[in-house]
Scaffold this motif. Structure first.
Motif: not given
Length: 398
Positions: A112-117
């Motif tokens: 899985s992954g983590f995305t941040k903007k």
């Protein structure tokens, strides 16, 4: 955490002492369990750390100071194990704005992954390698912590904001492209400078007939006087002059001044040459129309106060090859004897020098020798002082 590690180390020493001096099944059994308790989190952390990957997405296209952009970065756990505690922080926002971004603390499932903007407003020109994403992994017992820097191959080129000038000041008798000139030969009848009452000798072609019909007196039109000729800009970025430049403020102001003049000339199809340097490399860019702006932007965006040549060396090699009647604009942080003598020498060679001194009074960088200023003004060499907080339009526009 330190007390916990101290306790763990103390237990290890006690069990090791029992194994060595007492022996028996129970001490060895406890010792092996304790070693496994230390090794398994270590192996788990090293496996997941190796499988952590990341990337950065940035906007595509030309970016300018003042633009608001969104930067997206993603961290992925490509292992088959949970990452029970991970801290993620990017230095991208700090590089672009000087503000430290908030640290993200979470856990990641397998695959899985983590995305941040992050939305940032670009407030500094320059070329930026977008740095790294810093990842810190802790095991479930917090015995260990490991850091990993995920490098980004992305980069941003942030162009300086272009300050558009509607006119440009010159010396009293200067004939500089579409800059104001005095001779009636160069009247531009497409651009009215002012309206006034009729005076003896005025051409009948200058009468404003509609306005005259409404008034009791004859009104005539004054036109801007223009002539096409070249402009050469020397932007001095000698290293010694910028050593005390706080937050590159003098650099940025010098770039803004140069770019505003270049843009003014190119928009009017006037030839303009930029002369500057990058360390020991001499830079010369020439153009005559608005489509030629890109090379100037590229070079000025990357400009640093790192030049090896002083102002005299920068100009003297070109002085004898500049055509007579050319406007020579020198942008420099100091007005001293050296620059003063250059201004007088340029004037003596039938060139039209304009000296623009960029300063930062708040940080006491850049200076003007008032005695030199007075002498230059007596010789007909105009001088403009543009402080970091000064409006370029207010000072350079007619």
């Amino acid at each position: 955490m330190n007390s916990f590690r101290l306790t763990t180390f103390s237990i290890f020493l006690v069990l090791l002492a029992f194994v060595l001096f007492v022996g028996g099944l129970a001490p060895y059994y406890l010792f092996y369990i304790f070693i496994l308790t230390l090794l398994l989190p270590l192996i788990h952390s090293l496996i997941t750390l190796r499988k952590i990957q990341g990337n950065v997405k940035i906007p595509i296209g030309s970016l300018y100071v003042g633009d608001k952009i969104e930067i997206e970065y993603r961290v992925e756990n490509n292992s088959r194990f949970w990452v029970t505690y991970i801290e993620i922080q990017s230095n991208i926002t700090y590089l672009l704005t000087g503000k430290i971004s908030e640290k993200s603390v979470l856990n990641l499932r397998p695959k899985s992954g983590f995305t941040k903007k992050e939305t940032v407003v670009l407030n500094k020109r320059g070329y930026y390698d977008l740095g790294e994403i810093n990842v810190t992994i802790h095991d479930v017992f917090d015995f260990y912590s490991f850091n990993k820097n995920i490098s980004s191959n992305s980069s941003l080129l942030v162009y300086p904001e272009i300050i558009r000038l509607s006119s440009l000041k010159t010396s009293a008798n200067n004939k500089s492209g579409e800059m104001l000139a005095e001779s009636l030969t160069f009247q531009d009848r497409n651009n009215i400078a002012s309206l006034r009452d009729y005076r003896e000798g005025d051409s009948i072609k200058s009468v404003h007939w509609k306005l005259t019909a409404k008034k009791d007196s004859t009104i005539v039109k004054d036109y801007e006087h223009r002539v096409d000729t070249n402009t050469v800009i020397f932007l001095n970025n000698e290293n010694s002059l910028y050593m005390d430049d706080v937050n590159r403020r003098l650099e940025d102001k010098a770039v803004d001044v140069a770019l505003s003049i270049i843009s003014y000339c190119l928009d009017r199809n006037l030839e303009v040459i930029l002369e500057t340097q990058n360390e020991g490399r001499y830079i010369r860019i020439k153009g005559k129309q608005s489509s030629d702006l890109k090379p100037y932007l590229e070079e000025l965006t990357r400009l640093r106060g790192n030049g090896a040549l002083n102002i005299k060396a920068l100009i003297s090699t070109q002085m004898d090859v500049i055509s007579k009647g050319t406007t020579v604009i020198v942008i420099n942080p100091n007005l001293d004897k050296t620059l003063g003598s250059i201004g007088i020498e340029l004037r003596a060679k039938n060139l039209y020098p304009i000296l623009i001194i960029v300063t930062d009074r708040e940080n006491n960088t850049g200076f003007i020798d008032t005695s030199i200023e007075k002498r230059l003004l007596e010789e007909g060499v105009p001088i403009y002082n543009i402080d970091y907080y000064s409006s370029i339009k207010d000072i350079l526009e007619v």
